[in-house]
Write a protein that holds these residues in place. Structure first.
Motif, PDB file in Angstrom:
ATOM      1  N   UNK A 157       4.056   2.848   8.017  1.00 50.95           N
ATOM      2  CA  UNK A 157       3.110   1.893   8.596  1.00 50.95           C
ATOM      3  C   UNK A 157       2.294   2.492   9.734  1.00 50.95           C
ATOM      4  N   UNK A 158       2.925   3.366  10.523  1.00 52.56           N
ATOM      5  CA  UNK A 158       2.192   3.998  11.630  1.00 52.56           C
ATOM      6  C   UNK A 158       0.999   4.795  11.111  1.00 52.56           C
ATOM      7  N   UNK A 217      -0.805   1.939   1.101  1.00 57.57           N
ATOM      8  CA  UNK A 217      -1.491   1.994  -0.188  1.00 57.57           C
ATOM      9  C   UNK A 217      -1.078   3.240  -0.972  1.00 57.57           C
ATOM     10  N   UNK A 218      -0.975   4.358  -0.272  1.00 56.35           N
ATOM     11  CA  UNK A 218      -0.588   5.623  -0.924  1.00 56.35           C
ATOM     12  C   UNK A 218       0.815   5.519  -1.515  1.00 56.35           C
ATOM     13  N   UNK A 219       1.752   4.975  -0.710  1.00 54.28           N
ATOM     14  CA  UNK A 219       3.137   4.855  -1.166  1.00 54.28           C
ATOM     15  C   UNK A 219       3.233   3.849  -2.311  1.00 54.28           C
ATOM     16  N   UNK A 220       2.421   2.795  -2.244  1.00 52.27           N
ATOM     17  CA  UNK A 220       2.414   1.805  -3.321  1.00 52.27           C
ATOM     18  C   UNK A 220       1.970   2.440  -4.636  1.00 52.27           C
TER      19      UNK A 220
END
Length: 590
Positions: A219-220, A225-228
């Motif tokens: 989150x930092x 979006x990338x991880x999703x």
């Protein structure tokens, strides 16, 4: 151990798995006997239906018909009781086996070297210890004994069919070679598919575990979006692996049903043809009805065997993965016979070389001595090898060369558990379990009472802070101690080390991101717990360094200077003097 990959079935692996049933032989044999009796009972109902039709219904002879009905009820009752016993005890046996196997696996993992965990994904290890072992249970509950029972039913049914009418038996067997061939192809295809499924499950678990643990970083840096998208790709691969198994099932089972229907049609047709024009009936109507029923009892187990073989193979794939970990020889050598109790605390590193990765030495020809009761501070730049010394002292890793002596005896000469019981370590990254503060301090050691903990807490000045928390020492700090600040976690770690009453104390006393009040508490705690015992401190504060009896200065895995604070400052152009002027002097001014 032979791999199951590429084979339809691995008997060596299977025998090894069955060895876990030895403590439960009585139950194992009971389930096996139940399977045999179920096979015998399987022909009872079709035969009684034949008798009812041929001897009573068609000739309208109802003497003894009630007796046939009562026998049907008896056979049905026997089948229900046997099925109940079979299913319950097969599942019970499976749960006993996986309990023992999971305990053995976890105990094995507890003794691995730290190097193993450095190179193994946590999510995959969790998969092995939880879901893979749970899958193994299905070998007993849904695979092995069900297959044995079905095979026995097929043998008994086929034998009885041949005895009743060899002509109709041949008709029944006409499609059997085709169905057996299809079943064999199905099993091989499913074996490969299930291997892929287990791989994708491991990847999913590993990915989710790492991202949940590191959610703050995700989150930092706005990586949601990338991880999703990455998770979507992994999840899609998992879906594709499962769809492949669904595809194979959707092909095989309709084929099996079609073969079964063809056999029923042939039995009826041939049975009628055999009776046309015959003065004496070649086949009784009841026999034709019986063969229709028996053919279903023959083909249904064959279809179930294919299905259950899938379950068996999935369990075997899981077992193969679990046994690979059990066969991994990653334990620290523990053949020492010396019991480390009441050590004086003398430490000596003699010509020690160490590398985490082969041919990349982290420590090079390390030599130093620590006298009993002495406090030694280790300073140096990041990557100099300071924390590695901590790992080697507790024998988390094996050295490449040289020797580490404790009280003049090689560290390898000591019983590993007794040695580690005499060394307390407070790491920079404090780990707390999702449990109470009291349990995190004592680590469930029954010899440490609450009175001991409170007394120690008061002595090092943390009792007031703990009592200020809801429920005090029974306050649950949640996973990794997230309910506490980094300074508070550090204080708990100090108290945990202190109550264990070690002969040797190792501290990584980092205070980054810690408020001034917590830092003062830590400084006071450090002074108290190091007093009178051998202490090695990776020093980050000038106050600690000044108080040390000896300072070891490291650079790139080598000792460049050794001496007291004042001695090292007298060396013009010395490494420590330069470090002091650049880094530590700022602390003193502040």
């Amino acid at each position: 151990m032979a791999s199951t990959t590429g084979n339809a079935f691995n008997t060596t692996l299977f025998k090894r798995l069955l060895s876990f049933t030895r403590p439960y032989r009585g139950t194992y044999y009971f389930v096996a006997i139940s399977a045999i009796l179920l096979a015998v009972v399987a022909i009872g109902m079709p035969y009684l239906i034949k008798v009812a039709i041929d001897d009573h219904i068609i000739p309208r002879e109802f003497d003894g018909f009630t007796g046939v009905i009562m026998m049907m009820i008896g056979v049905l009752a026997a089948d229900v009781i046997l099925q109940l016993s079979f299913i319950f005890y097969a599942n019970w046996l499976g749960q006993q086996v996986i309990r023992d196997l999971r305990l053995k696996l976890f105990n094995h993992m507890l003794n691995f070297k730290m190097k193993y965990f450095d190179t193994s994904a946590v999510g995959k290890l969790v998969t092995r210890a939880v879901s893979d072992i749970e899958t193994i249970a299905s070998i007993f509950s849904e695979g092995l004994f069900v297959i044995i029972s079905d095979l026995l039913k097929m043998v008994v049914v086929l034998g009885f069919m041949a005895y009743s009418s060899w002509q109709l038996t041949l008709i029944t067997l006409a499609v059997m070679p085709f169905l057996l061939y299809a079943t064999r192809l199905f099993q091989k295809a499913m074996k490969t598919a299930f291997e892929e499924v287990r791989n994708q499950v491991s990847n999913l678990n590993s990915f989710v575990q790492e991202r949940v643990t590191g959610m703050k970083i995700v989150q930092i840096f706005n990586r949601e979006r990338v991880e999703y998208e990455e998770f979507k790709e992994i999840n899609n691969k998992h879906r594709k692996a499962w769809v492949k198994t669904v595809w194979y099932n959707s092909i095989f089972f309709p084929i099996a049903e079609m073969a079964s229907s063809i056999v029923i049609g042939l039995i009826v047709y041939i049975g009628v043809v055999m009776n046309i024009g015959a003065e004496v009936k070649m086949v009784e109507i009841g026999t034709i009805v019986m063969f229709i029923d028996l053919s279903q009892k023959l083909f249904r187990p064959l279809r179930q065997i294919a299905d259950k073989f899938n379950t068996l193979q999935m369990g075997m794939v899981a077992a193969n993965r679990v046994f690979k970990i059990l066969d991994t020889d990653a334990q620290i050598e523990d053949q020492g016979e010396l019991i480390a109790s009441d050590l004086k605390g003398a430490i000596e590193f003699k010509n020690v070389d160490f590398a985490y990765v082969e041919n990349e030495l982290v420590l090079k020809n390390l030599n130093f001595k620590v006298q009993p009761g002495e406090t030694v501070a280790i300073v140096g730049a990041t990557g100099a090898g300071k924390s590695t010394i901590i790992n080697l002292l507790s024998r988390f890793y094996e050295i490449n060369a040289g020797e580490i002596l404790i009280d003049s005896a090689s560290s390898k000469a000591y019983d590993l558990q007794s040695l580690r019981s005499q060394i307390a370590v407070v790491l920079q990254d404090v780990f707390l379990f999702a449990d109470t503060i009291f349990n995190n301090i004592t680590l469930q050691n029954p010899e440490i009472t609450e009175e001991d903990v409170i007394k120690a807490a008061k002595k090092i000045g943390v009792h007031k802070f703990i009592k200020s928390l809801p429920n005090g020492y029974q306050y649950n700090v949640k996973e990794r101690g997230v309910m506490l600040s980094s300074g508070q976690r550090q204080l708990i770690a100090f108290l945990r080390a202190y109550v264990s009453n070690p002969s040797i104390l190792v501290l990584d006393e980092a205070t980054s991101s810690i408020d001034a009040y917590s830092e003062q508490l830590i400084q006071d705690a450090t002074d108290i717990i190091t007093k009178g015992r051998t202490s090695i401190v990776i020093a980050h504060r000038l106050a600690t360094i000044k108080k040390a009896d000896k300072i070891i200065v490291m650079d790139a895995g080598e000792i460049v200077e050794i001496g007291t604070h004042s001695e090292l400052l007298e060396k013009e152009g010395g490494y420590y003097k330069n470090l002091y002027e650049v880094q530590f002097l700022q602390q003193e001014v502040a």
